[in-house]
Design a protein around this motif. Structure first.
Motif, PDB file in Angstrom:
ATOM      1  N   ASP A  92      -5.522   3.283   0.144  1.00  0.00           N
ATOM      2  CA  ASP A  92      -6.279   2.625  -0.918  1.00  0.00           C
ATOM      3  C   ASP A  92      -5.596   2.658  -2.281  1.00  0.00           C
ATOM      4  OD1 ASP A  92      -8.104   1.951   0.918  1.00  0.00           O
ATOM      5  OD2 ASP A  92      -9.781   3.103   0.089  1.00  0.00           O
TER       6      ASP A  92
ATOM      7  N   TYR B 253      -2.357   0.808  -4.247  1.00  0.00           N
ATOM      8  CA  TYR B 253      -1.416  -0.304  -4.081  1.00  0.00           C
ATOM      9  C   TYR B 253      -0.451  -0.409  -5.250  1.00  0.00           C
ATOM     10  CZ  TYR B 253      -3.839  -2.128  -0.025  1.00  0.00           C
ATOM     11  OH  TYR B 253      -4.355  -2.272   1.218  1.00  0.00           O
TER      12      TYR B 253
ATOM     13  N   GLU C  92       0.861  -1.187   0.000  1.00  0.00           N
ATOM     14  CA  GLU C  92       0.000   0.000   0.000  1.00  0.00           C
ATOM     15  C   GLU C  92       0.894   1.232   0.000  1.00  0.00           C
ATOM     16  OE1 GLU C  92      -2.814   0.281   3.254  1.00  0.00           O
ATOM     17  OE2 GLU C  92      -4.186   1.462   2.018  1.00  0.00           O
TER      18      GLU C  92
END
Lengths: 361, 524
Positions: free
Chosen positions: B71, B73, B67
């Motif tokens: 949110d 990645y 990450e």
């Protein structure tokens, strides 16, 4: 008879040993003591054990524990007979209760495991518990013009005060002998409180009888004593219970024996016993107030309906009484007679019934 | 300036492909952030496994999830496959519907050339970042690209391009930057990789997840046999496909079109079809009119044709399934069954079932696979689920109220369908459609496996029962012997010896057989 029980126990052990030596699955043969193997013998009018047998084998996981328990009880009985002592069935339970090594399990968990084993042995060897030197708690009292010899002591049952003579667990002739009797009949009373009332009123003196209570369902001792009083002293037996299905059941056990002890019916049952009361029909006959009656509950109704079909309740008087009970829908306790006065039962009810010989068969 | 109809049509098509994805993400599986992460990993890993198998290389797959901001990645997948030749790299990753597999029928994980480029498009749409691709065919040169998809033109847009020397390495590494959310529940990257490890036990997979490293070791050094490509079968062809094939074929006549483009069609059959449809077999395929195509289709439907060859499939085989289940689930017992191939709608397919029982398994679970790819979603819509649920498991001594996903019966049900064309219920390839012949094959496989499990279970119950019996007999021996000894006046030791002899002998005695059966019947 005296030496026999010990010998029978030894034979049981030898039989198992023989099977072991012959490399056979050890097998104990026991009469089946359930409803499926009892019948009503019309001739003797007693409940009797049929000839069905069960095998209790060691190599059957459902039997192994009971097999062990049976032999443990047998061995313990043989030991106490040899020591010449008597022990209670509760003592026996504690004497044999121990933890099986390597487990959380006891040889016997509750007394209700060892008691049926004793009955199994009695039935299998055809010996009485008492001759295995086992006894149960005493239950039941006697008063009246009867003299007995109890373990060597002379007891005059007319001089036993307000408590009466307590019926021992073992009333077999080797312990209890009848010395003298002046009574003309025996009144068996379901309830101790009513017995006390009659004893206080010296009912037995006025009516020249023996009064006996089993305090509810009579134990073996009381039933055996009733049997002996009738057979040996030729005394008529009158039974007085509540007017309810349970009371009638007590009467039937006194009269023709029980399913569980059907193998002892010859010694415990008294087919000639008569039922003196109460009946629900007495309510109208003796003008008993309706407000002392008790409404039948579901269990009572079901029980009364079942009893209508029992062979020993087939006589028409009983059919009438049971149907009457179901019709009026109430039952009646012995104490309810006190509503007519405290001495009504001893001075009016019983004398009238006896005088008119109004019994149910 | 006027534009030709063809130009207009092409433009329309290009617009619709990219817009189609933007508006219909869910159809391709990108419903939410959690699932998107799974989809990206899945597309890349599926491609890696396909490439390795095709090159007969034991797969080494490395997956890393990291990450980089909330949110968002970084997703990296690396394999030891044959790599991609330089000129194909941009098109494979940068064009939707570009692929080597679209025009052939061969059992493989991907087929449409849609999966990996959709993953690229998704990451580009959510973060605006390009993907990075490293590829080498093992010639000592590694090609590195940074690229995006030119959405309007459906063309790769190369941002960086260079050659590196990374030694003798071969394979592909792709790195995405995409929106996502990492969870470790039943429909997660972790679960997908675990199930992939079950159905591909010859693969070695390492997963560096945000919560730590998970390694799925190789359970077998053996690759399943190579699937063969086949031509389509006439019974599996739809009108639109037939029309397109007529337009693109190199065949000169309609007759040779039928005999060369399809499997199991000889000259006699082809001639018959043409005659019945009233079409001259000698005309060029490009000149067949729409009405004639319809007539041909109608005739084809009624023509009896030899079933397609079925030896083209590559099932895992009972041994690999058992190895996969054993290494990932550590069960007490495992059995697998591979059915002979069968045909639905002109497509050969084959069904395999494995059952794993007890051991570390805690609950009843169904593991579904199509062409060795785990199916994690839409369990309720799947033919496999239907077959499992309609089987009367109690008949096989699998007791209790067995319910999928519930504890109680420790049973893992593995079911695999392989085909040159697996009939999925949707584009996202999550559930197998319920063709009657597929359901039938599944059921037969499940029955056969359940029978084998049932035999093992009753043997196990029997053994447990016998051990329990013996324990009971031994437990009460001491007190029983003591009581007998007291009754008869014999030494306790001698009696006990006699009793122990009986117990040993009685262990398998005649009477005990009946008891064991009774206990089995009542489900003890």
């Amino acid at each position: 008879m005296e030496e026999k029980p010990r010998e029978k126990l030894k034979q049981l052990g030898l039989q198992v040993l023989k099977q072991l030596e012959e490399r056979k699955n050890p097998d104990l043969v026991l009469p089946i003591r359930t409803l499926s193997n009892i019948y009503f013998d019309e001739k003797s009018r007693l409940i009797r054990l049929g000839d069905k047998i069960a095998h209790r084998t060691y190599l059957n996981v459902a039997h192994t524990r009971k097999f062990m328990q049976t032999l443990m009880v047998a061995a313990e009985c043989k030991k106490i007979i040899e020591q010449g002592v008597t022990t209670s069935i509760r003592d026996l339970y504690y004497a044999l209760k121990r933890t099986i090594p390597g487990t959380q399990e006891n040889t016997f968990e509750e007394q209700n495991e060892s008691d049926p084993i004793i009955e199994d042995l009695e039935a299998a060897l055809n010996v009485l518990r008492e001759s295995l030197h086992l006894q149960a708690d005493r239950k039941g009292y006697v008063a009246g013009p009867l003299v007995v010899k109890d373990a060597g002591d002379i007891i005059d049952c007319s001089k036993m005060g307000s408590a009466g003579w307590a019926i021992p667990s073992n009333v077999e002739p080797e312990v209890i002998q009848f010395i003298e009797n002046k009574a003309e009949f025996v009144l068996v009373i379901e309830k101790d409180a009513v017995w006390q009332r009659l004893n206080e009123d010296k009912f037995w003196k006025k009516h020249n009888c023996i009064i006996l209570t089993g305090k509810g369902q009579p134990a073996r001792g009381a039933r055996r004593l009733i049997n002996r009083l009738h057979n040996e002293l030729k005394l008529p037996i009158y039974v007085l219970t509540d007017a309810d299905p349970w009371g009638y059941y007590i009467y039937s056990v006194i009269k023709q024996g029980s399913i569980n002890l059907s193998f002892l019916s010859d010694r415990l049952g008294t087919p000639d016993a008569r039922f003196i009361g109460l009946t629900t029909q007495d309510v109208e006959e003796f003008g008993i107030a309706k407000n002392v009656t008790i409404k039948l509950d579901q269990g009572d109704i079901k029980r009364a309906q079942e009893m209508l079909n029992y062979v020993w309740f087939k006589p028409k008087e009983w059919q009438e009484e049971l149907k009457h009970m179901l019709k009026v829908g109430y039952k009646l306790e012995l104490e309810a007679l006190s509503s007519k006065g405290i001495k009504f039962i001893s001075e009016k009810y019983l004398p009238q019934k006896i005088k008119e010989q109004r019994f149910l068969p | 300036m006027e534009r030709t109809a063809e130009e207009l049509a092409r433009e329309q098509r290009e617009i619709s492909i990219s817009e189609f994805f933007e508006k219909n993400r869910h159809l391709l599986g990108y419903d939410n952030k959690i699932k998107a992460l799974l989809m990206i990993v899945k597309e890349a890993v599926d491609n890696s496994l396909d490439a390795c198998e095709e090159a007969r290389i034991l797969p080494e797959i490395y997956v890393k999830l990291e990450e980089v901001s909330p949110d968002v990645y970084r997703i990296q997948i690396r394999d030891n496959g044959p790599g991609i030749v330089k000129k194909h790299i941009p098109r494979i990753f940068g064009t939707l519907l570009y692929g080597s597999k679209f025009h052939r029928l061969r059992q493989s994980r991907g087929a449409q050339g849609l999966g990996i480029s959709c993953a690229v498009l998704y990451s580009q749409l959510t973060t605006g970042e390009p993907v990075e691709i490293l590829s080498s065919t093992g010639d000592g040169t590694t090609h590195r690209y940074k690229l995006k998809i030119d959405i309007k033109r459906n063309q790769p847009q190369i941002l960086e391009e260079e050659s590196l020397d990374l030694g003798q390495w071969h394979g592909v590494q792709i790195t995405f930057l995409a929106e996502g959310k990492y969870k470790e529940h039943k429909q997660s990257v972790l679960e997908y990789l675990k199930e992939t490890a079950i159905a591909n036990p010859y693969a070695h997979i390492i997963f560096d997840s945000p919560t730590g490293r998970v390694e799925f070791p190789r359970g077998s050094e053996e690759l399943p046999r190579e699937p063969k490509a086949i031509k389509p079968h006439l019974h599996g062809v739809e009108l639109g496909v037939l029309e397109r094939m007529l337009m693109t074929t190199k065949a000169r006549t309609l007759l040779s079109f039928f005999t060369t483009e399809f499997s199991r069609v000889g000259a006699t059959t082809a001639k018959q079809i043409c005659e019945k449809a009233g079409v001259d077999p000698r005309i060029s395929p490009k000149r067949v009119e729409d009405e004639q195509v319809k007539k041909l289709m109608a005739v084809i439907k009624e023509t009896k044709l030899i079933a397609p060859p079925t030896d083209v499939l590559s099932p895992l085989g009972a041994q690999l399934i058992e190895e996969g289940l054993r290494k990932e689930l550590s069960p007490e017992f495992v059995v697998a069954v591979t059915r002979p191939p069968a045909v639905y709608r002109g497509f050969p397919f084959q069904v395999e079932v494995g059952l794993a029982y007890g051991g570390e398994i805690q609950e009843t679970r169904l593991y579904r696979f199509a062409n060795r790819v785990p199916l994690l979603y839409k369990q309720g819509d799947c033919a496999i689920t239907k077959a499992v649920e309609t089987l009367d498991w109690r008949r096989y001594g699998i007791l209790g109220d067995m319910q999928l996903g519930k504890p109680g019966v420790p049973l893992a049900i593995f079911a695999h369908i392989c085909s040159v064309w697996v009939p999925f219920t949707s584009e996202s390839k999550e559930a197998v459609a319920s063709y009657p012949v597929i359901l039938k094959e599944l059921k037969l496989a499940l029955q056969e496996a359940a029978r084998k499990l049932s035999i093992w279970l009753s043997g196990k119950r029997r053994a447990e029962y016998q051990a329990q019996r013996l324990k009971t007999f031994e437990k009460y021996a001491e007190e029983t012997a003591k009581a007998i000894a007291e009754l008869v006046g014999e030494p306790e030791e001698r009696v006990k010896e006699l009793l122990v002899n009986i117990i040993r002998r009685g262990k398998n005695g005649g009477e005990t057989e009946r008891e064991a059966e009774a206990a089995g019947a009542s489900g003890a």
